[in-house]
Design a protein around this motif. Structure first.
Motif, mmCIF file in Angstrom:
data_model
loop_
_atom_site.group_PDB
_atom_site.id
_atom_site.type_symbol
_atom_site.label_atom_id
_atom_site.label_comp_id
_atom_site.label_asym_id
_atom_site.label_seq_id
_atom_site.Cartn_x
_atom_site.Cartn_y
_atom_site.Cartn_z
ATOM 1 N N GLY A 41 -14.471 22.811 -32.800
ATOM 2 C CA GLY A 41 -14.396 22.348 -31.555
ATOM 3 C C GLY A 41 -14.988 23.221 -30.267
ATOM 4 N N ALA A 42 -15.175 22.341 -29.371
ATOM 5 C CA ALA A 42 -16.239 22.964 -28.372
ATOM 6 C C ALA A 42 -15.204 23.391 -27.249
ATOM 7 N N ASP A 43 -14.640 22.565 -26.759
ATOM 8 C CA ASP A 43 -13.871 22.693 -25.236
ATOM 9 C C ASP A 43 -12.528 21.744 -25.192
ATOM 10 N N ILE A 44 -11.692 22.255 -24.363
ATOM 11 C CA ILE A 44 -10.685 21.232 -24.078
ATOM 12 C C ILE A 44 -10.589 21.453 -22.675
ATOM 13 N N SER A 45 -10.478 20.223 -21.941
ATOM 14 C CA SER A 45 -10.348 19.812 -20.543
ATOM 15 C C SER A 45 -8.708 19.686 -20.283
ATOM 16 N N LEU A 46 -8.082 20.194 -19.525
ATOM 17 C CA LEU A 46 -6.600 20.388 -19.387
ATOM 18 C C LEU A 46 -6.559 19.614 -17.730
ATOM 19 N N ALA A 47 -5.897 18.645 -17.634
ATOM 20 C CA ALA A 47 -5.558 18.143 -16.410
ATOM 21 C C ALA A 47 -3.952 18.651 -15.908
ATOM 22 N N ALA A 48 -3.707 18.558 -14.780
ATOM 23 C CA ALA A 48 -2.235 19.212 -14.301
ATOM 24 C C ALA A 48 -1.119 18.703 -15.021
ATOM 25 N N LEU A 180 -20.991 13.672 -30.316
ATOM 26 C CA LEU A 180 -21.731 15.023 -30.646
ATOM 27 C C LEU A 180 -21.397 16.028 -29.454
ATOM 28 N N ARG A 181 -21.060 17.154 -29.712
ATOM 29 C CA ARG A 181 -20.681 18.035 -28.800
ATOM 30 C C ARG A 181 -21.053 19.621 -29.278
ATOM 31 N N ALA A 182 -20.897 20.562 -28.104
ATOM 32 C CA ALA A 182 -21.397 21.808 -28.575
ATOM 33 C C ALA A 182 -20.996 22.548 -27.205
ATOM 34 N N LEU A 183 -21.005 24.038 -27.480
ATOM 35 C CA LEU A 183 -21.008 25.012 -26.228
ATOM 36 C C LEU A 183 -22.403 25.505 -26.299
ATOM 37 N N THR A 184 -22.937 25.677 -25.149
ATOM 38 C CA THR A 184 -24.245 26.284 -25.050
ATOM 39 C C THR A 184 -24.210 27.729 -25.553
ATOM 40 N N GLY A 185 -25.462 28.245 -25.955
ATOM 41 C CA GLY A 185 -25.601 29.639 -26.367
ATOM 42 C C GLY A 185 -25.714 30.580 -25.475
ATOM 43 N N ARG A 186 -25.829 30.396 -24.299
ATOM 44 C CA ARG A 186 -26.040 31.292 -23.284
ATOM 45 C C ARG A 186 -25.672 30.505 -21.704
ATOM 46 N N LYS A 187 -25.666 31.273 -20.819
ATOM 47 C CA LYS A 187 -25.236 30.667 -19.455
ATOM 48 C C LYS A 187 -26.278 29.866 -19.127
ATOM 49 N N VAL A 188 -25.854 28.691 -18.419
ATOM 50 C CA VAL A 188 -26.673 27.733 -17.778
ATOM 51 C C VAL A 188 -26.700 27.640 -16.122
ATOM 52 N N ASP A 189 -27.586 27.511 -15.829
ATOM 53 C CA ASP A 189 -27.748 27.268 -14.190
ATOM 54 C C ASP A 189 -26.952 25.740 -13.870
ATOM 55 N N LEU A 190 -25.946 25.729 -13.493
ATOM 56 C CA LEU A 190 -25.420 24.337 -12.971
ATOM 57 C C LEU A 190 -25.128 23.914 -11.568
ATOM 58 N N ARG A 191 -25.594 22.858 -11.071
ATOM 59 C CA ARG A 191 -25.191 22.736 -9.689
ATOM 60 C C ARG A 191 -23.810 21.966 -9.408
ATOM 61 N N ALA A 214 -21.534 26.311 -20.698
ATOM 62 C CA ALA A 214 -21.163 24.894 -20.514
ATOM 63 C C ALA A 214 -20.813 24.269 -21.715
ATOM 64 N N GLU A 215 -19.944 23.467 -21.645
ATOM 65 C CA GLU A 215 -19.788 22.488 -22.827
ATOM 66 C C GLU A 215 -20.031 20.822 -22.501
ATOM 67 N N TRP A 216 -21.022 20.461 -23.479
ATOM 68 C CA TRP A 216 -21.600 19.151 -23.378
ATOM 69 C C TRP A 216 -21.053 18.381 -24.527
ATOM 70 N N PRO A 255 -28.792 24.836 -32.758
ATOM 71 C CA PRO A 255 -28.625 23.740 -33.754
ATOM 72 C C PRO A 255 -27.265 23.962 -34.372
ATOM 73 N N ALA A 256 -27.040 25.101 -34.876
ATOM 74 C CA ALA A 256 -25.949 25.043 -35.858
ATOM 75 C C ALA A 256 -24.471 24.862 -35.007
ATOM 76 N N ALA A 257 -24.780 24.762 -33.624
ATOM 77 C CA ALA A 257 -23.387 24.925 -32.946
ATOM 78 C C ALA A 257 -22.945 23.328 -32.700
ATOM 79 N N VAL A 258 -23.727 22.208 -32.811
ATOM 80 C CA VAL A 258 -23.517 20.780 -32.694
ATOM 81 C C VAL A 258 -22.613 20.314 -33.620
#
Length: 383
Positions: A41-48, A180-191, A214-216, A255-258
């Motif tokens: 799994g890539a990521d978990i989003s947790l609300a309050a 389909l989901r993954a974590l990026t393998g490096r830092k990403v410049d996000l706005r 980032a997780e996408w 590719p292997a992270a997807v």
């Protein structure tokens, strides 16, 4: 009342339930069928609400320290036009926290570290679960038997325990979407900390993580079982013309992270989350679509409710009846809301319907959209 429990399933809900029961003095064994803890799994989003549940379990601060708050973002069209903007600080002011993003592997580690050494058994599948008398449930596992006062079935959307308890229930069904989901393998410049982008029958989203990665995720309306020989190349083909940073996120991914999973749900609600001394929890009880980001949060709420019930009731059966009465109405309502959110969001594909939805979203004041979210985030544990 008894004090020995077996938890079937070592995912988030199962680990959380084990922590909750251990904190009230129970001897707990967790059976995880996987031979190796891969933390898929890539990521978990947790609300309050999920964070409040973690606070009750004693791991809330550790999870916060490893998470990143999602303060700026919203929903866009594939060309980049904003439909809605969300301000995490408004959520924080209203319910105490913005949505937090944490890698799933980190979340698992923090939960496992809160259990006694030796209480989690890997490569251990529950072959049978049987209530042998009024006070004992026997779990068959690897040629041995574990007797317990309580069994918690947290074995996921395809729960075998649920199918034994409710053989006439239709079980999980395909939601119509594959992700389909993954974590990026490096830092990403996000706005933006988080974004959802809706195209016809398609969704692409991302959230920023504490370490700069980032997780996408990409949600596609495709027949169940659809798979791609080269998933990342297929996604680049589908999303190459969508707004930044979508192409950059894909380019920063190995590719292997997807990961690719069909989204299945319990569309037919269960009549109960408890039978005798056996409780259902998390996806085993109420597997829902991901459109509200509440799957993990509802499992955490379940864990807190389950652990609180024995202190208020004289028997395990009465405690589980209380758990069922508290958790089933809310979690099934959240599941219905998630399904409806998908129908009005990612699943819309007709151009006229998409245009009407986009116009309505663009004209809806942000405070109204925030108020809708607060309905699900404002849960607090019972005193």
């Amino acid at each position: 009342m008894g004090s020995t429990a077996v938890v079937v399933g070592g995912g988030i809900g199962g680990l959380a339930a084990a922590i909750g029961l251990h904190r009230i003095g129970w001897n707990v064994t967790v059976l995880e069928r996987a031979p190796v803890l891969e933390d898929a799994g890539a990521d978990i989003s947790l609300a309050a609400n999920g964070l409040r549940a973690l606070d009750e379990l004693g791991v809330g601060q550790a999870v916060r320290d490893a998470s990143r708050g999602q303060y700026g973002g919203g929903t866009r069209t594939p060309r980049g036009r904003w439909l809605t903007r969300m301000d995490g600080s408004v959520l924080e002011e209203a319910v105490g926290s913005p949505i937090m993003g944490i890698p799933r592997s980190t979340m698992y580690r923090l939960l496992r570290d809160s259990l006694p050494v030796g209480s989690l058994l890997v490569d251990s599948e529950a072959a049978s679960v049987e209530q042998i008398d009024s006070g004992t449930v026997r779990v068959g596992c690897g040629g041995t038997a574990l007797d317990a006062d309580l069994v918690v079935a947290a074995d996921g959307v395809g729960s075998k325990v649920r199918s034994r308890l409710f053989p006439d229930h239709p079980g999980p069904v395909y939601s119509g979407a594959t992700v389909l989901r993954a974590l990026t393998g490096r830092k990403v410049d996000l706005r933006a900390d988080f974004e959802l982008t809706w195209g016809p029958g398609t969704e692409f989203g991302h959230i920023a993580l504490l370490d700069g990665r980032a997780e996408w995720h990409a949600v596609l309306g495709l027949p169940a079982g659809t798979r791609f020989t080269d998933p990342l190349t297929e996604l680049r083909r589908r999303f190459h013309a969508w707004h930044d940073p979508i192409p950059a996120l894909l380019d920063a991914t190995r590719p292997a992270a997807v990961l690719h999973h069909d989204v299945n749900e319990l569309r037919t609600p269960l009549p109960s989350y408890a039978v005798g001394r056996i409780a259902l929890l998390g996806d085993a009880a109420h597997a829902m679509t991901p459109h509200l980001g509440q799957g993990a949060c509802q499992a955490l709420e379940d864990a807190v409710g389950l652990a609180a019930a024995p202190a208020a009731e004289p028997t395990v059966e009465a405690a589980l009846a209380r758990y069922d009465a508290e958790r089933r109405p809310r979690s099934q309502a959240v599941a219905r809301a998630a399904r409806q959110a998908g129908r009005m969001g990612q699943q819309l594909s007709h151009p006229l319907a998409v245009a009407l939805r986009n116009t309505a979203m663009h004209l809806t004041p942000s405070r109204v959209a925030t108020r809708m979210i607060l309905r699900h985030h404002s849960w607090v544990p019972r005193g």
